[in-house]
Scaffold this motif. Structure first.
Motif: not given
Length: 310
Positions: A14-15, A242-248, A259-261, A305-310
């Motif tokens: 994610i980073d 960065g904010a999306y990464g923290i949320a993930a 769910r953010h895509e 999104w893909s990394i988080t949900n893999a």
């Protein structure tokens, strides 16, 4: 692989997505490396873990966002979308979120978070100090998060990345981080250039590597490097990422759906544009972020999104 090992693996991936220098500033890697040295682990995961450690169900978190585009005197597209996604994730985890911005950015922040209370923070220094005490007294936040928010330099002046002074437009939210430090409240910052609130943690790197970091274009002569530090600093190619990464990472830690895509990103950016926001690089009302075109930005959002949900 252990659960912790899997979290670290995804955290680093994610980073890597978050910190891609697609705006081509050529400083992101230096800032990222300096920030990683402070926590010795993936930045987005470190921030998510700190939030998890310092909060419980029902706690209040302040999210501070909104950066003025000086030639237009409106809010830019980077910041508020990230704040909206992070706020939604925190709400899902049982937290209450209060947004903090200033008069100039209020309409844009409100447009992306219509169901969340938004505070207008004052530009005047004396009023700003009183406002910090008032907000802490009323809401007692457990964590403060800043996302693409101007940070003052050693002369308490605010600047754009090009070294232009914007102090007359900015609500003095550095006082909130200062008040948090006095009360032992955790501060997390998300930035991409070194002139943002919270970047005081890596100030020497900013002064050395960022154009205008050590010498701005205004009479103060002290550069754009922000002096107020944060407990955890997340560096991204854009602060939204960065904010999306923290949320993930929060979603992974708390077993929540992330769910953010790309499609939801376009909807958020549409709200920003409709509320008057502009891209900070092109200065136009289009769904670019820091000059990154819509298709590329959408790809990065889909990648997270893909990394988080893999």
């Amino acid at each position: 692989m252990t659960i912790e090992g899997e979290l670290d693996r995804k955290g680093y991936m994610i980073d890597e997505a978050v910190a891609m220098d697609l705006p081509h500033r050529r400083i992101v890697q230096k800032l990222y490396e300096a920030a990683v040295e402070k926590v010795n682990k993936p930045l987005c995961l470190a921030a998510a873990e700190r939030i998890t450690e310092k909060t419980k169900m029902g706690d209040t978190i302040f999210i501070i966002t909104g950066f003025p585009v000086v030639s237009k005197n409106v809010c830019e597209t980077d910041g508020p979308p990230g704040a909206a996604v992070l706020a939604k994730t925190l709400n899902s985890a049982g937290m209450k979120v209060i947004m903090v911005t200033d008069e100039l950015c209020f309409d844009v922040v409100k447009a992306v978070t219509p169901k969340i209370y938004v505070v207008k923070y004052p530009v005047n220094n004396d009023t700003a100090t009183e406002k910090a005490e008032e907000l802490f007294s009323i809401h007692n936040p457990s964590v403060l998060v800043s996302i693409e928010r101007p940070g003052w330099n050693e002369k308490r002046e605010y600047h754009t990345m090009r070294g232009v002074n914007i102090s007359n437009l900015v609500g003095k939210t550095d006082y909130l981080f200062g008040y948090a430090k006095k009360r032992g409240v955790t501060t997390i910052a998300i930035a991409d250039g070194g002139n943002e609130l919270g970047c005081g943690s890596i100030i020497e790197t900013v002064r050395k590597h960022v154009p205008y970091g050590d010498n701005c274009q205004c009479p103060c002569g002290k550069g754009i490097a922000a002096t107020t530090p944060s407990d955890v600093l997340v560096i991204g190619g854009t602060s939204n990422w960065g904010a999306y990464g923290i949320a993930a990472c929060l979603s992974l830690l708390k077993n929540l759906d992330y769910r953010h895509e790309g499609k939801s990103e376009l909807r958020l950016l549409g709200r920003v544009i409709n509320a008057g926001g502009v891209d900070s690089v092109t200065k136009e009302s289009q769904p670019f972020v820091d000059g990154v075109p819509t298709p590329i930005n959408k790809l990065v959002v889909d990648l997270i999104w893909s990394i988080t949900n893999a």
